[in-house]
Structure formats: C-alpha cells, structure tokens
Write a protein that holds these residues in place. Structure first.
Motif, mmCIF file in Angstrom:
data_model
loop_
_atom_site.group_PDB
_atom_site.id
_atom_site.type_symbol
_atom_site.label_atom_id
_atom_site.label_comp_id
_atom_site.label_asym_id
_atom_site.label_seq_id
_atom_site.Cartn_x
_atom_site.Cartn_y
_atom_site.Cartn_z
ATOM 1 N N LYS A 146 -3.531 -2.954 7.347
ATOM 2 C CA LYS A 146 -2.279 -3.645 7.013
ATOM 3 C C LYS A 146 -1.623 -4.199 8.275
ATOM 4 N N LYS A 147 -1.567 -3.383 9.296
ATOM 5 C CA LYS A 147 -0.930 -3.801 10.551
ATOM 6 C C LYS A 147 -1.668 -4.990 11.177
ATOM 7 N N LEU A 148 -2.976 -5.054 10.971
ATOM 8 C CA LEU A 148 -3.790 -6.152 11.505
ATOM 9 C C LEU A 148 -3.896 -7.330 10.535
ATOM 10 N N LYS A 154 -1.256 -9.140 -1.756
ATOM 11 C CA LYS A 154 -0.809 -7.835 -2.258
ATOM 12 C C LYS A 154 -1.823 -7.271 -3.244
ATOM 13 N N GLU A 155 -2.448 -8.159 -3.982
ATOM 14 C CA GLU A 155 -3.468 -7.729 -4.947
ATOM 15 C C GLU A 155 -4.692 -7.154 -4.222
ATOM 16 N N THR A 160 -7.750 -2.367 -2.845
ATOM 17 C CA THR A 160 -8.301 -1.482 -1.823
ATOM 18 C C THR A 160 -7.770 -0.067 -1.997
ATOM 19 N N ILE A 161 -6.478 0.058 -2.221
ATOM 20 C CA ILE A 161 -5.887 1.383 -2.446
ATOM 21 C C ILE A 161 -6.468 2.014 -3.702
#
Length: 171
Positions: A146-148, A154-155, A160-161
């Motif tokens: 996320k940071k990269l 968002k989907e 991924t989650i």
C-alpha cells in the motif's frame, strides 16, 4: 527506483515471501542484497544467491529497504546502522519485521516513531517506517505494498486482502 531486501544468514524468508511476490507481480525492480554480496542460507534452509552487497547499491536509487527477522547478529553493526540512518534522512521507506525491527531500533530509526516496540500492535506504520511482528507477515506485505502504491484500485486492494487474509478463492 529499487526495492531492496537486505538478507543475511538465518533470514526468515516466510516473513517476506508474500511481499516479494507483490513486488515481482507489479514489475518492481527488486534487489536482494547481503552485507558482503555473498550467498546466504535462510532460516528455512534455502540457499540464496543475492544480487550484490549492501554497499554496492546506489542509495539514491532505493525506494524501500526491507529487513526480515532471523538471527540479526551479523548485520546489527555500526556499518548497517549508519546506512539505515542515511536512508531515513533521505526519507526512504524502511520496513522491518520480527528481529528486523530490532536492527531498526538499535540504529535509532525508531526514535520518535511509533512501532511494534512502542505499542502492543502487530503492525505499525509511522513516518515512512513500517514494523511488524513475525505473525503479521501478511499484513506486513499488504502495508508495504500500500505504501508503495502497488494496488491499482480499492478493489484490487480488497481482492488481495480477501485472498491472502480471508482465504477467499479468486473467482
């Protein structure tokens, strides 16, 4: 820009394998390095050829530096501490998991930074530093990704989650 995995003998690969998958899938330029550029043997028994030594990497090209856990005695030294301090001054994303967090702490990287050493949380992201406990390796991979900005939407992040954390099959 390069995403660097700093490996050493007894590095715990399971803590970084999902993150390396995300980076590779996103066509990021990954570098696997060791202190001296020599191959390492991971905690799981894998022999790993690295790309180069830590000192041979152009610091101006580093986007992130990731340190897995393991027996950190061979890398917890003045040379590595100075290297990490220089990266922090350049505002490079620095991420450590398990004993990798100890290296960051000993180098002074966690001074005035919220971390797993200053909280009871399994994962903490603060001031371009990400720390995680060993059991949070999936969360660690997702947070660094996320940071990269590796997720295209968002989907994509939610898929991924769902897959990696909730074990939902991709349809």
């Amino acid at each position: 820009m390069k995403d660097v995995f700093f490996l050493y003998n007894t590095s715990c690969f399971y803590e970084i394998v999902i993150l390396s998958y995300f980076l590779n899938y996103s066509n990021c330029e990954m570098i696997f390095c060791s202190l001296d550029g020599k191959p390492i043997r991971a905690m799981e028994g894998f022999s790993v050829n690295v790309d180069m030594s830590l000192q041979d990497i152009d610091k101006a090209q580093i986007r992130s530096l990731i340190i897995p856990g393991g027996n950190i005695s061979e890398i917890n030294n003045a040379e590595v501490k100075a290297y990490l301090q220089d990266l922090k001054e350049k505002d490079v994303l620095i991420a450590g998991i398990c004993a990798g967090v100890d290296v960051l702490d000993d180098a002074g990287i966690l001074r005035d930074v919220k971390s797993t050493h200053s909280t009871n949380e399994d994962l903490v992201s603060d001031k371009n530093v990400i720390t995680a406990r060993a059991n949070a390796y999936v969360d660690f991979a997702i947070e660094v990704a996320k940071k990269l900005d590796l997720f295209v939407s968002k989907e994509d992040l939610q898929e991924t989650i769902d897959f990696w954390k909730n074990y939902n099959r991709v349809q």
